[in-house]
Write a protein that holds these residues in place. Structure first.
Motif, mmCIF file in Angstrom:
data_model
loop_
_atom_site.group_PDB
_atom_site.id
_atom_site.type_symbol
_atom_site.label_atom_id
_atom_site.label_comp_id
_atom_site.label_asym_id
_atom_site.label_seq_id
_atom_site.Cartn_x
_atom_site.Cartn_y
_atom_site.Cartn_z
ATOM 1 N N TYR A 141 0.492 -1.462 -0.274
ATOM 2 C CA TYR A 141 -0.286 0.341 -0.103
ATOM 3 C C TYR A 141 0.811 1.119 -0.184
ATOM 4 O O TYR A 141 0.259 2.114 -0.436
ATOM 5 C CB TYR A 141 -1.260 0.339 0.874
ATOM 6 C CG TYR A 141 -1.560 -0.924 0.943
ATOM 7 C CD1 TYR A 141 -2.719 -1.168 0.419
ATOM 8 C CD2 TYR A 141 -1.772 -2.546 1.591
ATOM 9 C CE1 TYR A 141 -4.112 -1.926 0.074
ATOM 10 C CE2 TYR A 141 -3.080 -3.392 2.121
ATOM 11 C CZ TYR A 141 -4.382 -3.091 0.665
ATOM 12 O OH TYR A 141 -5.175 -4.059 1.523
ATOM 13 N N LEU A 142 2.088 1.308 -0.028
ATOM 14 C CA LEU A 142 2.801 1.958 0.063
ATOM 15 C C LEU A 142 3.164 2.570 -0.803
ATOM 16 O O LEU A 142 2.736 3.948 -1.203
ATOM 17 C CB LEU A 142 4.767 2.290 0.622
ATOM 18 C CG LEU A 142 5.339 3.286 1.094
ATOM 19 C CD1 LEU A 142 5.023 4.036 1.803
ATOM 20 C CD2 LEU A 142 6.886 2.693 1.442
ATOM 21 N N PRO A 143 3.273 2.362 -2.276
ATOM 22 C CA PRO A 143 3.823 2.951 -3.647
ATOM 23 C C PRO A 143 1.850 3.663 -3.639
ATOM 24 O O PRO A 143 1.609 3.993 -4.438
ATOM 25 C CB PRO A 143 3.559 1.897 -4.696
ATOM 26 C CG PRO A 143 3.926 1.057 -3.482
ATOM 27 C CD PRO A 143 3.754 1.273 -2.250
ATOM 28 N N LEU A 144 0.515 2.929 -3.234
ATOM 29 C CA LEU A 144 -0.533 3.473 -3.717
ATOM 30 C C LEU A 144 -0.579 4.506 -2.683
ATOM 31 O O LEU A 144 -1.523 6.239 -4.040
ATOM 32 C CB LEU A 144 -1.389 2.375 -3.219
ATOM 33 C CG LEU A 144 -2.557 2.550 -4.074
ATOM 34 C CD1 LEU A 144 -2.937 2.342 -5.377
ATOM 35 C CD2 LEU A 144 -4.098 1.669 -3.287
ATOM 36 N N CYS A 145 0.139 4.855 -1.846
ATOM 37 C CA CYS A 145 -0.490 6.141 -1.394
ATOM 38 C C CYS A 145 0.096 7.304 -1.575
ATOM 39 O O CYS A 145 -0.676 8.607 -2.061
ATOM 40 C CB CYS A 145 0.036 5.495 0.131
ATOM 41 S SG CYS A 145 -0.161 7.018 1.690
ATOM 42 N N ILE A 146 1.852 6.471 -2.003
ATOM 43 C CA ILE A 146 2.196 8.120 -2.440
ATOM 44 C C ILE A 146 2.110 8.073 -4.277
ATOM 45 O O ILE A 146 1.739 9.185 -4.526
ATOM 46 C CB ILE A 146 4.193 7.677 -2.697
ATOM 47 C CG1 ILE A 146 4.717 7.528 -1.198
ATOM 48 C CG2 ILE A 146 4.637 8.377 -3.430
ATOM 49 C CD1 ILE A 146 6.023 6.660 -1.385
ATOM 50 N N GLY A 147 1.667 7.581 -4.753
ATOM 51 C CA GLY A 147 0.985 7.396 -6.447
ATOM 52 C C GLY A 147 -0.317 8.125 -6.304
ATOM 53 O O GLY A 147 -0.720 9.404 -6.795
ATOM 54 N N GLY A 148 -1.211 7.848 -5.126
ATOM 55 C CA GLY A 148 -2.710 8.132 -4.990
ATOM 56 C C GLY A 148 -2.408 10.268 -4.904
ATOM 57 O O GLY A 148 -3.059 10.736 -4.767
ATOM 58 N N ALA A 149 -1.176 10.717 -4.381
ATOM 59 C CA ALA A 149 -1.499 11.799 -2.911
ATOM 60 C C ALA A 149 -0.159 11.831 -4.563
ATOM 61 O O ALA A 149 -0.603 13.496 -5.132
ATOM 62 C CB ALA A 149 0.587 12.090 -2.369
ATOM 63 N N LEU A 150 0.559 11.619 -5.308
ATOM 64 C CA LEU A 150 1.114 12.383 -7.098
ATOM 65 C C LEU A 150 -0.004 12.791 -8.202
ATOM 66 O O LEU A 150 0.464 14.029 -8.330
ATOM 67 C CB LEU A 150 2.288 11.641 -7.215
ATOM 68 C CG LEU A 150 3.121 11.414 -6.588
ATOM 69 C CD1 LEU A 150 4.492 10.548 -7.165
ATOM 70 C CD2 LEU A 150 4.364 12.987 -6.428
#
Length: 171
Positions: A141-150
């Protein structure tokens, strides 16, 4: 009726977002290369050495989530995502402008939702270890969290551009 496109020099904020998108693309590309290497190793160890490592599946899933999330964010920045432009082209100018602003705001809302819920899920599973790899179970979920923020940041920038400049070619 044709619309003119206004060329405006890139601001420092726009250049920073361009660099951030470039970093996102580099991360996504590196994740894809890593995915190929890890899967190649998985196939080699399984069929040649007959001793498949347990860490390859969770690492593959993490790399896949990273490539997808960062690639999607970069796609929002460069307008290389799904867009339904036929409706906008048929609307009167005032409605078209409203749609040019509303569309990235909707994308920003989806990005914020992805980032928020991915953060909740990430934090919820940090203390549980993945079977076969020394990583937390919720690490995907870490890349999904960062990608969503971007996605949210890039889409808000597109909405700001639409408000400031009006309809932009390909926006």
């Amino acid at each position: 009726m044709t619309e003119t496109t206004t060329i405006v020099p890139a601001s420092p904020a726009q250049r920073a977002l361009d660099r951030l998108a470039g970093i996102a693309i580099a991360i996504a590309a590196t994740a894809l290369v890593g995915l190929v290497v890890v899967q190649g190793w998985q196939v080699f160890t399984r069929y040649v050495l007959n001793d498949s490592p347990s860490w390859t599946e969770p690492v593959t899933l993490l790399l896949l989530a990273t490539a997808m999330s960062f690639g999607a964010a970069a796609g929002v920045h460069t307008n290389r995502h799904f867009g339904f432009y036929l409706l906008a082209e048929r609307l009167p100018a005032a409605l078209r402008r409203a749609l040019y602003v509303a569309r990235p705001l909707l994308v920003a809302a989806v990005g914020a939702m992805l980032a928020g819920w991915a953060l909740v899920l990430l934090l919820d599973g940090l203390d549980i270890k993945i079977a076969g790899a020394p990583m937390p179970q919720s690490i995907n979920y870490l890349p999904l969290c960062i990608g969503g923020a971007l996605i949210c940041v890039f889409a808000l920038n597109k909405a700001w551009q639409a408000l400031r400049l009006g309809p932009v070619q390909g926006a």
